[in-house]
Design a protein around this motif. Structure first.
Motif, PDB file in Angstrom:
ATOM      1  N   LEU A 118       0.919  -1.225  -0.027  1.00 14.91           N
ATOM      2  CA  LEU A 118       0.027  -0.138  -0.066  1.00 14.91           C
ATOM      3  C   LEU A 118       0.853   1.322  -0.061  1.00 14.91           C
ATOM      4  CD1 LEU A 118      -2.758  -1.060   2.465  1.00 14.91           C
ATOM      5  CD2 LEU A 118      -2.918  -1.027   0.256  1.00 14.91           C
ATOM      6  N   GLY A 119       2.041   0.939   0.004  1.00 15.25           N
ATOM      7  CA  GLY A 119       2.974   2.086   0.098  1.00 15.25           C
ATOM      8  C   GLY A 119       4.286   1.775   0.055  1.00 15.25           C
ATOM      9  N   THR A 120       5.221   3.060   0.161  1.00 18.37           N
ATOM     10  CA  THR A 120       6.753   2.983   0.139  1.00 18.37           C
ATOM     11  C   THR A 120       7.393   2.150   1.283  1.00 18.37           C
ATOM     12  OG1 THR A 120       7.166   5.049   1.018  1.00 18.37           O
ATOM     13  CG2 THR A 120       6.792   4.948  -1.378  1.00 18.37           C
ATOM     14  N   HIS A 216       5.347   2.642 -10.309  1.00 19.58           N
ATOM     15  CA  HIS A 216       6.745   3.247 -10.501  1.00 19.58           C
ATOM     16  C   HIS A 216       7.266   3.625  -9.232  1.00 19.58           C
ATOM     17  CE1 HIS A 216       3.854   6.216 -12.047  1.00 19.58           C
ATOM     18  NE2 HIS A 216       4.444   7.122 -11.181  1.00 19.58           N
ATOM     19  N   LEU A 217       6.378   4.217  -8.405  1.00 19.32           N
ATOM     20  CA  LEU A 217       6.711   4.796  -7.104  1.00 19.32           C
ATOM     21  C   LEU A 217       7.209   3.641  -6.205  1.00 19.32           C
ATOM     22  CD1 LEU A 217       6.917   7.104  -4.918  1.00 19.32           C
ATOM     23  CD2 LEU A 217       4.569   6.234  -4.286  1.00 19.32           C
ATOM     24  N   LEU A 218       6.618   2.520  -6.250  1.00 17.07           N
ATOM     25  CA  LEU A 218       6.796   1.342  -5.463  1.00 17.07           C
ATOM     26  C   LEU A 218       8.256   0.503  -5.841  1.00 17.07           C
ATOM     27  CD1 LEU A 218       3.578  -0.424  -5.203  1.00 17.07           C
ATOM     28  CD2 LEU A 218       4.394   1.091  -3.578  1.00 17.07           C
ATOM     29  N   GLU A 219       8.450   0.513  -7.445  1.00 19.25           N
ATOM     30  CA  GLU A 219       9.613   0.035  -7.781  1.00 19.25           C
ATOM     31  C   GLU A 219      10.812   1.140  -7.446  1.00 19.25           C
ATOM     32  OE1 GLU A 219       8.800  -0.624 -11.890  1.00 19.25           O
ATOM     33  OE2 GLU A 219       7.795  -2.161 -11.727  1.00 19.25           O
ATOM     34  N   ARG A 220      10.591   2.360  -7.791  1.00 20.37           N
ATOM     35  CA  ARG A 220      11.779   3.197  -7.314  1.00 20.37           C
ATOM     36  C   ARG A 220      12.095   3.087  -5.853  1.00 20.37           C
ATOM     37  NH1 ARG A 220      15.241   7.162  -9.873  1.00 20.37           N
ATOM     38  NH2 ARG A 220      16.327   7.865  -8.059  1.00 20.37           N
ATOM     39  N   HIS A 221      11.303   2.854  -4.953  1.00 24.12           N
ATOM     40  CA  HIS A 221      11.686   2.685  -3.592  1.00 24.12           C
ATOM     41  C   HIS A 221      12.296   1.507  -3.571  1.00 24.12           C
ATOM     42  CE1 HIS A 221      10.584   5.952  -0.895  1.00 24.12           C
ATOM     43  NE2 HIS A 221       9.885   6.435  -1.844  1.00 24.12           N
ATOM     44  N   TYR A 222      11.762   0.182  -3.925  1.00 27.56           N
ATOM     45  CA  TYR A 222      12.532  -0.855  -3.814  1.00 27.56           C
ATOM     46  C   TYR A 222      14.051  -0.999  -4.348  1.00 27.56           C
ATOM     47  CZ  TYR A 222      13.673  -5.890  -3.695  1.00 27.56           C
ATOM     48  OH  TYR A 222      14.213  -7.157  -3.381  1.00 27.56           O
TER      49      TYR A 222
ATOM     50  N   THR B 133      -0.449  15.085  -1.106  1.00 33.11           N
ATOM     51  CA  THR B 133      -0.138  15.308  -2.538  1.00 33.11           C
ATOM     52  C   THR B 133      -0.869  14.377  -3.481  1.00 33.11           C
ATOM     53  OG1 THR B 133       1.794  13.781  -2.727  1.00 33.11           O
ATOM     54  CG2 THR B 133       2.159  16.151  -1.398  1.00 33.11           C
ATOM     55  N   ARG B 134      -0.532  15.083  -4.683  1.00 33.27           N
ATOM     56  CA  ARG B 134      -0.832  14.249  -5.938  1.00 33.27           C
ATOM     57  C   ARG B 134       0.230  12.829  -5.804  1.00 33.27           C
ATOM     58  NH1 ARG B 134       2.988  14.946  -9.715  1.00 33.27           N
ATOM     59  NH2 ARG B 134       3.961  17.180  -9.715  1.00 33.27           N
ATOM     60  N   ASP B 135       0.005  11.727  -6.683  1.00 34.50           N
ATOM     61  CA  ASP B 135       0.966  10.934  -7.112  1.00 34.50           C
ATOM     62  C   ASP B 135       2.039  11.475  -7.754  1.00 34.50           C
ATOM     63  OD1 ASP B 135      -0.027   8.668  -5.663  1.00 34.50           O
ATOM     64  OD2 ASP B 135      -1.426   8.209  -7.490  1.00 34.50           O
ATOM     65  N   LEU B 136       3.439  11.090  -7.603  1.00 35.96           N
ATOM     66  CA  LEU B 136       4.342  11.541  -8.616  1.00 35.96           C
ATOM     67  C   LEU B 136       4.201  10.644  -9.832  1.00 35.96           C
ATOM     68  CD1 LEU B 136       5.836  11.871  -5.629  1.00 35.96           C
ATOM     69  CD2 LEU B 136       7.923  12.054  -7.011  1.00 35.96           C
ATOM     70  N   THR B 137       4.559  11.607 -10.860  1.00 33.97           N
ATOM     71  CA  THR B 137       4.447  10.824 -12.202  1.00 33.97           C
ATOM     72  C   THR B 137       5.636   9.846 -12.618  1.00 33.97           C
ATOM     73  OG1 THR B 137       5.658  12.519 -13.450  1.00 33.97           O
ATOM     74  CG2 THR B 137       3.360  13.015 -13.126  1.00 33.97           C
ATOM     75  N   LYS B 138       5.659   8.976 -13.468  1.00 40.60           N
ATOM     76  CA  LYS B 138       6.612   7.996 -13.982  1.00 40.60           C
ATOM     77  C   LYS B 138       7.990   8.869 -14.033  1.00 40.60           C
ATOM     78  CE  LYS B 138       6.810   3.743 -16.507  1.00 40.60           C
ATOM     79  NZ  LYS B 138       5.910   2.977 -17.347  1.00 40.60           N
ATOM     80  N   ASP B 144      15.680  12.408 -10.684  1.00 44.13           N
ATOM     81  CA  ASP B 144      15.683  13.362  -9.403  1.00 44.13           C
ATOM     82  C   ASP B 144      14.206  12.966  -8.423  1.00 44.13           C
ATOM     83  OD1 ASP B 144      17.709  14.790 -10.530  1.00 44.13           O
ATOM     84  OD2 ASP B 144      16.500  16.053 -11.759  1.00 44.13           O
ATOM     85  N   TYR B 145      14.153  11.828  -8.131  1.00 42.67           N
ATOM     86  CA  TYR B 145      12.866  11.337  -7.480  1.00 42.67           C
ATOM     87  C   TYR B 145      12.773  12.180  -6.145  1.00 42.67           C
ATOM     88  CZ  TYR B 145      10.223   8.563  -4.167  1.00 42.67           C
ATOM     89  OH  TYR B 145       9.299   8.152  -3.203  1.00 42.67           O
ATOM     90  N   GLU B 146      13.886  12.012  -5.349  1.00 46.00           N
ATOM     91  CA  GLU B 146      13.767  12.680  -4.003  1.00 46.00           C
ATOM     92  C   GLU B 146      13.527  14.366  -4.141  1.00 46.00           C
ATOM     93  OE1 GLU B 146      16.347  10.443  -4.777  1.00 46.00           O
ATOM     94  OE2 GLU B 146      15.744   8.801  -3.655  1.00 46.00           O
ATOM     95  N   TYR B 147      14.008  14.786  -5.325  1.00 44.28           N
ATOM     96  CA  TYR B 147      13.977  16.125  -5.213  1.00 44.28           C
ATOM     97  C   TYR B 147      12.338  16.573  -5.655  1.00 44.28           C
ATOM     98  CZ  TYR B 147      14.653  21.292  -6.173  1.00 44.28           C
ATOM     99  OH  TYR B 147      14.788  22.563  -6.029  1.00 44.28           O
ATOM    100  N   ASN B 148      11.860  15.443  -6.615  1.00 51.21           N
ATOM    101  CA  ASN B 148      10.591  15.588  -6.899  1.00 51.21           C
ATOM    102  C   ASN B 148       9.553  15.335  -5.760  1.00 51.21           C
ATOM    103  OD1 ASN B 148      11.119  16.570  -9.783  1.00 51.21           O
ATOM    104  ND2 ASN B 148      11.431  14.260 -10.249  1.00 51.21           N
ATOM    105  N   THR B 149       9.865  14.579  -4.953  1.00 44.33           N
ATOM    106  CA  THR B 149       9.127  14.285  -3.553  1.00 44.33           C
ATOM    107  C   THR B 149       8.819  15.772  -3.128  1.00 44.33           C
ATOM    108  OG1 THR B 149       9.905  12.009  -3.631  1.00 44.33           O
ATOM    109  CG2 THR B 149       8.829  13.116  -1.630  1.00 44.33           C
TER     110      THR B 149
END
Lengths: 240, 240, 240, 240
Positions: A118-120, A216-222, B133-138, B144-149
Motif C-alpha cells: 500500500l505504500g513505500t 513506478h513509485l513502489l519500484e523506485r523505492h525497492y 499530495t498528488r502521485d508522482l508521475t513516472k 531526481d525522484y527525491e527532489y521531486n518528492t
C-alpha cells in the motif's frame, strides 16, 4: 563435516533472539531466530520455551542441516526447528530466519490474506505483497508437522530462491509470519518491518483506499535500497 | 559563502534526530531531521541508514542549499536529503524539516486522504487539514525522484510560503509525512502532533461523526497559539 | 483572605502533573492538573506550555478563585485556568481538576458522543455515561472562551453538584475530557479511568454488542465502591 | 487445619501480582492474583485497592477455602476474593487464579462474545473458544455478588474440571476475564495469553476472515503443548 560454529554466529543468534521482546514482537516465549553456517552444515537456534530474560549463549542449540540432529547443546531446540531447516534446505540464499507471533502480521495470517503493498514503507523492503500460504492438509499436520510448515512456504514460492530474495517473508495460514535474510540479524529486521507494514496496512484499509499506489513509485523505492543501483544507507549494522 | 555551521545547530539537529525513536515515531532507521543555516547557505542532516543508537555529532552531514553538494561529513546524507533541499528552497520561512514513517500519518498518506480537522487538538497547531499530495508521475520517479518528492509538496501548497506556515505538514501520497517549522526542534514537534492527530482522527472516524466542529471553535484555538494575539505558553523550549 | 497555600497541596498538584506523561495521557505539554484550597480561596495549577520534564514546584501558579487573579508564581498559568475556575465555582464538591487530550476520550469528544456504560469497568467509577457538551456558540468562543468552556460543562450537568459527584468527568464537544475529584490526585485517577473506558468502549463497539449490561450489575459495581455501603479498597493512596 | 502458608507460595503470589502492571494488563489497581494451598485449606490473595508499587509480602491476605474467613493479614482482601474461592471449590485442578480488566479481553466480555479460535496462537493454549458467561440475575447481584460471579463461570463449564483444564479462562459477561492454572504463575501466563489472543482476534475480525482454520491444525498445536505427547518447552519457569 565439522560442527564447530564460529562464536560470532552464536553471538549474533543470541543477540537477535534477545532483541525480539525488546522490539515488542513477542509475548512470553513466542518467537525464535536462527542463523546458519552452510560450510559447517549446521544452524544455531533458540531452545524451546526458555524465557528471553534467562537466555544465554550456553542455551543455544546447534542442529545439523541435512538430518535435523542436535549436534551441540543440552536443551531441546525450538519446536519450530524443522520449519527453519526446511527453509534453509530449499532456499540457498537464506542465512537467518525469524519466527514471531507479532499481533498485526498474525492477524493477516489468521484472516488468510496477503499483506498488500500500500505504500513505500512496504516497497522499501518487500518487492510485492507478503503472501499467505495454503492450509496444511490433515496428513501434513499428522506427520512431520513442523517440517511441512516450512514446506507450504516452499510451495508458495514455487521453490524459487529469487522469490525468497524479493520478498523475504511469508505468512503461514492460521499461524503467523516467518521472515528471513542474509543473516540472523537481517531476518529479525524483516520481522520488525513485516509487523510494521501489517500495522500500517490495517489502518490504511480502515480508511478505504481507492486506487493502489503507482507501480513506478513502489519500484523506485525497492530499487533504491536493493540491487546494483541501490544508494540507501552507509556501511555498518542496522540492528535495532 | 562559508560552510562553518554553528555548533548549536548541529547539536539541535542531533538531539532532534535522537528524539525520533524516543517519542515512538520511528521503526529502525526510518526518519530524519534537518536544520538550515540560511546565512551559511547550508543545512545539516542525518546520514543515511545509521541507527539512532549509534548516531553522534560526527555522523551529521552538511549539505549546500543551492546545489546539494556535501560540504562537511564523511557519510552519505539521508536519501531524503534532496526532498529537504527542495522544501528549503521553496519556502523561506522553513528552518527545520522532519520526515518519519509514523504509523497513523502514513496510513492517511497511503489512503491518499487528508487528515481532517476534527477538533481543537488539530486546530491548536494546524490551521486546516494536513493535505496529501498528488502521485508522482513516472517521469518524476525516474529522475531526481527525491527532489521531486519535495516538488509535489511545493505544488500542493502552490509554492506559497504562507500556506507552509499555516499548516506546517504534508503527506506525500503513498509515502508519508513531512513536517517543518522555524527550526529542527519545532519540525519534530509538528511530526509528533501530526501523528497524534492522525491517531485520534482514525478513532474519531470509527465513531462516524456527523457534523464537523464549528469553525469559530477551531479558529479560536489556532489564534490563541499563533499570531499577534497568541497567549499560550511561557518562554522556553518545548522539547519532548 | 490569605493566599498562603499549604505545601502539601502544591506537592500534590506537582506530582499529579508529573504523572500525566508517566501514565501515557499526554503528548508534549497537553494536559494540566489543579487543586483547590477553598479556605484560602485559591487554586494551584500548572503553568502554560512548560514541558513536564522541566516542571518544578517553583513553576506552579496560584490563582484566586473569585476573580482569576494570579496571586503567586512568576509564570503565566495554563490557558485552561479559567475553565478550572468556572468548574470550582459551580461545583463545591470538586477539590481537583485534570484536563488532558488523551487519544480515545478525545475521539469521543470529537465525534460528539457520550462514552456509554458498557460494563463494570466503567460502572466502578462513573454512575452513567461520560456525557459530551453542546458546542460553544460563536459568542462564547469570541469572549471569555476558556471560562465558557467550563460553562458548557456546568450547563450539561444543570449546575447540579450531585451530578458532578456521580459522574466526575465530561467531554467538551470537539475538544476533550475534563475530569475532577475530591482532590488533584483523584481527578487524575478519573482522567486515567476515562481514557481506559473510552479505549475499551471503542473496541467493544467494534464487536457490535447487542444488549447493554443489566442495570443491576452496573449498580452493584458502583455502590460497592461508592456511598455508605462501599467495601472496596483499604486505607491509603491509590496514586499511579 | 493449619494456616501456615509456605513462604514459596506467598512469594509466588506476590511476584505474580507485581507482574500484572509490568506486562501491561492493569490500569491503577485493577487486577489480582491468588494461589491456593489445598493441604492447608487456604489461599493467598492481593489486598483490595493497594497500588502495585506499594505492595509487599506483608500486605498479602490468607483466606480460608471452606468459609472465606481471613486467617492471616491486616488488610481487607481483594473484593474479588469470593469469586476466587468459588472457583477453587468447584475445580480441584486449579492452583492459581488471575483476574484483570485487560482492554481487549474486557471488550469481548462487554460485547458478550466468546473469543473465537482463529489460529494457532490461541490453540497453543486454549482448546476451544474463551467462553463468555450469561448475565448474573438481579438476585445474584443483590446477595453474595462476588461468589455468584464465580458461580456463573462454574455454570458455564457445567462444573466440569476437565473443561477448566482444556480452556483455563472465561469472560464474565459485562465484566472481564478470569484465568486460572496449576499455580498462580501459570494463571497469570494465561491472563497474558487471553489478552494477546483477544487483541489479535479483534484485528483478524476487522479483516473479515471467511473460513476458520482447519481443526487438525488447531488440534496439532494444542497437543504439541499439552497432554502425554507434548513436546514443547524445556524444564524451568516461563515467568514474564
Amino acid at each position: 563435516m565439522t560442527t564447530a560454529v564460529p562464536e560470532s554466529l552464536r553471538q549474533e543468534v543470541l543477540q537477535a533472539n534477545l532483541a525480539i521482546p525488546q522490539v515488542g514482537l513477542a509475548t512470553l516465549t513466542w518467537g525464535n531466530v536462527s542463523g546458519v553456517d552452510r560450510d559447517a552444515g549446521v544452524f544455531v537456534i533458540k531452545p524451546s520455551g526458555v524465557p528471553y530474560a534467562d537466555l544465554t549463549l550456553d542455551h543455544l542449540v546447534t542442529v545439523r542441516l541435512h538430518d535435523g540432529a542436535v549436534v551441540d547443546g543440552d536443551l531441546r531446540p525450538s519446536t519450530d526447528t524443522e520449519t527453519h531447516r526446511c527453509l534453509y534446505l530449499a532456499f540457498p540464499s537464506i542465512g537467518g530466519i525469524t519466527h514471531t507471533h507479532s499481533t498485526h502480521a498474525v492477524a493477516f495470517a489468521q484472516a488468510r490474506r496477503d499483506i498488500p503493498v500500500l505504500g513505500t514503507t512496504h516497497a522499501d523492503t518487500f518487492n510485492g505483497p507478503v503472501p499467505v500460504t495454503r492450509d496444511l492438509t490433515k496428513e501434513e499436520c499428522a506427520k512431520d508437522y513442523e517440517y511441512n510448515t516450512g514446506h507450504v512456504i516452499v510451495d508458495l514460492l514455487d521453490g524459487q530462491d529469487e522469490k525468497a530474495v524479493e520478498v523475504p517473508a511469508a505468512l503461514v495460514a492460521g499461524h503467523g509470519p516467518f521472515t528471513w535474510g542474509s543473516d540472523a540479524r537481517k531476518s529479525l529486521e524483516h520481522a520488525i518491518i513485516c509487523e510494521a507494514v501489517a500495522d500500517i496496512a490495517l489502518h490504511t484499509m480502515s480508511l478505504s483506499p481507492t486506487t493502489p499506489p503507482p507501480r513506478h513509485l513502489l519500484e523506485r523505492h525497492y530499487t533504491r535500497k536493493h540491487g546494483p543501483d541501490a544508494y540507501y544507507g552507509n556501511p555498518g549494522p542496522v540492528m535495532p
